[in-house]
Write an enzyme that holds these catalytic residues in place. Structure first.
Site, PDB file in Angstrom:
ATOM      1  CG  HIS A  12      -2.027  -1.149   0.814  1.00 55.84           C
ATOM      2  ND1 HIS A  12      -2.806  -1.141  -0.334  1.00 55.84           N
ATOM      3  CD2 HIS A  12      -2.291  -2.311   1.443  1.00 55.84           C
ATOM      4  CE1 HIS A  12      -3.525  -2.255  -0.365  1.00 55.84           C
ATOM      5  NE2 HIS A  12      -3.232  -2.977   0.693  1.00 55.84           N
ATOM      6  CG  HIS A  45      -0.499  -9.766  -4.117  1.00 53.92           C
ATOM      7  ND1 HIS A  45      -1.820  -9.853  -3.763  1.00 53.92           N
ATOM      8  CD2 HIS A  45      -0.379 -10.509  -5.247  1.00 53.92           C
ATOM      9  CE1 HIS A  45      -2.473 -10.606  -4.634  1.00 53.92           C
ATOM     10  NE2 HIS A  45      -1.618 -11.011  -5.553  1.00 53.92           N
ATOM     11  NE  ARG A  47      -4.636  -7.482  -7.189  1.00 56.02           N
ATOM     12  CZ  ARG A  47      -5.523  -8.169  -6.470  1.00 56.02           C
ATOM     13  NH1 ARG A  47      -5.361  -8.305  -5.179  1.00 56.02           N
ATOM     14  NH2 ARG A  47      -6.576  -8.700  -7.035  1.00 56.02           N
ATOM     15  CD  GLU A  72       0.902 -11.566  -0.067  1.00 54.61           C
ATOM     16  OE1 GLU A  72       0.083 -10.916  -0.741  1.00 54.61           O
ATOM     17  OE2 GLU A  72       0.992 -11.469   1.147  1.00 54.61           O
ATOM     18  CB  THR A 103      -6.283 -11.514  -1.222  1.00 54.07           C
ATOM     19  OG1 THR A 103      -5.190 -10.866  -1.855  1.00 54.07           O
ATOM     20  CG2 THR A 103      -6.296 -12.968  -1.597  1.00 54.07           C
ATOM     21  CD  GLU A 153      -0.168 -15.178   4.868  1.00 56.02           C
ATOM     22  OE1 GLU A 153       0.865 -15.290   4.177  1.00 56.02           O
ATOM     23  OE2 GLU A 153      -0.766 -14.102   5.034  1.00 56.02           O
TER      24      GLU A 153
HETATM   25  N1  PXP Z   1      -1.210 -12.164   3.475  1.00 63.57           N
HETATM   26  C1  PXP Z   1      -1.704 -12.326   2.232  1.00 63.57           C
HETATM   27  C2  PXP Z   1      -1.569 -13.659   1.588  1.00 63.57           C
HETATM   28  C3  PXP Z   1      -2.299 -11.247   1.531  1.00 63.57           C
HETATM   29  O1  PXP Z   1      -2.776 -11.446   0.287  1.00 63.57           O
HETATM   30  C4  PXP Z   1      -2.350  -9.989   2.155  1.00 63.57           C
HETATM   31  C5  PXP Z   1      -2.926  -8.833   1.425  1.00 63.57           C
HETATM   32  O2  PXP Z   1      -2.150  -8.563   0.303  1.00 63.57           O
HETATM   33  C6  PXP Z   1      -1.806  -9.860   3.440  1.00 63.57           C
HETATM   34  C7  PXP Z   1      -1.273 -10.968   4.086  1.00 63.57           C
HETATM   35  C8  PXP Z   1      -1.785  -8.555   4.159  1.00 63.57           C
HETATM   36  O3  PXP Z   1      -3.098  -8.148   4.448  1.00 63.57           O
HETATM   37  P1  PXP Z   1      -3.351  -6.711   5.065  1.00 63.57           P
HETATM   38  O4  PXP Z   1      -2.842  -5.713   4.080  1.00 63.57           O
HETATM   39  O5  PXP Z   1      -4.829  -6.674   5.257  1.00 63.57           O
HETATM   40  O6  PXP Z   1      -2.580  -6.639   6.354  1.00 63.57           O
END
Ligand code: PXP
Length: 246
Positions: A12, A45, A47, A72, A103, A153
């Site tokens: 983010h 991640h 994407r 990811e 996700t 996970e």
């Molecule tokens: N783990 C996985 C596999 C995810 O896809 C995400 C979101 O990208 C996260 C953890 C982290 O989630 P958050 O941003 O809500 O903390």
């Protein structure tokens, strides 16, 4: 059990950058600050639509960070090729829908068996640890182990969204049951999605998770107290949970 690893997800930071098409803020800079504040792993991640993290970010992170890189990604040939080129320490396979905000659920390790088997084998062969992001259900944990994953996970999204105490307790029980089973089956057990400094405490208190991957709440908090402070707060919340559960 040792204090769990904290994987800081810097997606983010890139979301903010992409909103204006600027060169700042740089997720790589955020990752280095996170490491300085005690992050044990950097998670991104990539994407398929490249809405936040870019290929360049993944390559630069591989070259700069000192801890572990957890990539990811969706179960596609394109992503497999990228992973083999970048060589992250770990790949976490996630489901991906183009129009989702984030996700939304875990990967179906049963329904996607045919595409998962060759991908997991290829990554294994290259020495890359493979984790599957799954819902906290017994059949998904068993299927992940049968597919040869090293790690699972568990998706904490439903727990984090639960508002009523009974609902929240039920979701926490699902995480506990699935986490215990995964550990008994010899898998590394991680958790993530939607966690913040409040709701992570009860999950850490279960003392079942070796790793948490947390992004959105850390980046949001960093706006007010800085990236390092936000990582330190999260590490402290996890440690508090572990102490409560000891
Ligand atoms: N783990 C996985 C596999 C995810 O896809 C995400 C979101 O990208 C996260 C953890 C982290 O989630 P958050 O941003 O809500 O903390």
């Amino acid at each position: 059990m040792k204090t769990p690893r904290l994987g800081v997800n810097v997606d983010h930071v890139a979301t903010l950058r992409q909103a204006r098409g600027t060169a700042y803020p740089d997720p790589v800079a955020a990752a280095l600050l996170a490491e300085g504040a005690g992050a044990d792993q950097i998670t991104v991640h990539l994407r398929e639509d490249r809405r936040h993290i870019q290929d360049r970010d993944v390559r630069l992170l591989r070259q700069t960070i000192q801890t572990r890189l957890n990539l990811e990604m969706a179960v596609t040939d394109e992503m497999c090729e990228i992973a083999l080129g970048v060589r992250p320490d770990m790949v976490t396979l996630v489901p991906e829908k183009r129009h989702e905000r984030t996700t939304e659920g875990g990967l179906d390790a049963i329904g996607n068996r045919e595409s998962l088997v060759p991908l997991i084998q290829t990554l294994h062969h290259e020495g890359i640890v493979v984790s599957l992001f799954i819902d906290p259900h017994e059949d998904q944990v068993r299927a992940s182990q049968a597919l040869g994953a090293h790690s699972v996970e568990l998706h904490t999204g439903d727990y984090c969204l639960a508002r009523r105490p009974a609902e929240r307790a039920a979701e926490l029980r699902k995480l506990a049951d699935a986490g215990r089973l995964a550990a008994d089956l010899g898998l590394i057990v991680a958790a993530g999605h939607g966690l913040d400094t409040r709701n992570v405490v009860d999950v850490a208190a279960l003392r079942l998770f070796e790793e948490f991957n947390i992004g959105h709440s850390i980046v949001a908090r960093a706006l007010f107290i800085g990236f390092e402070g936000a990582v330190i707060e999260m590490k402290a919340a996890i440690a508090r949970g572990c102490a409560e559960g000891a």
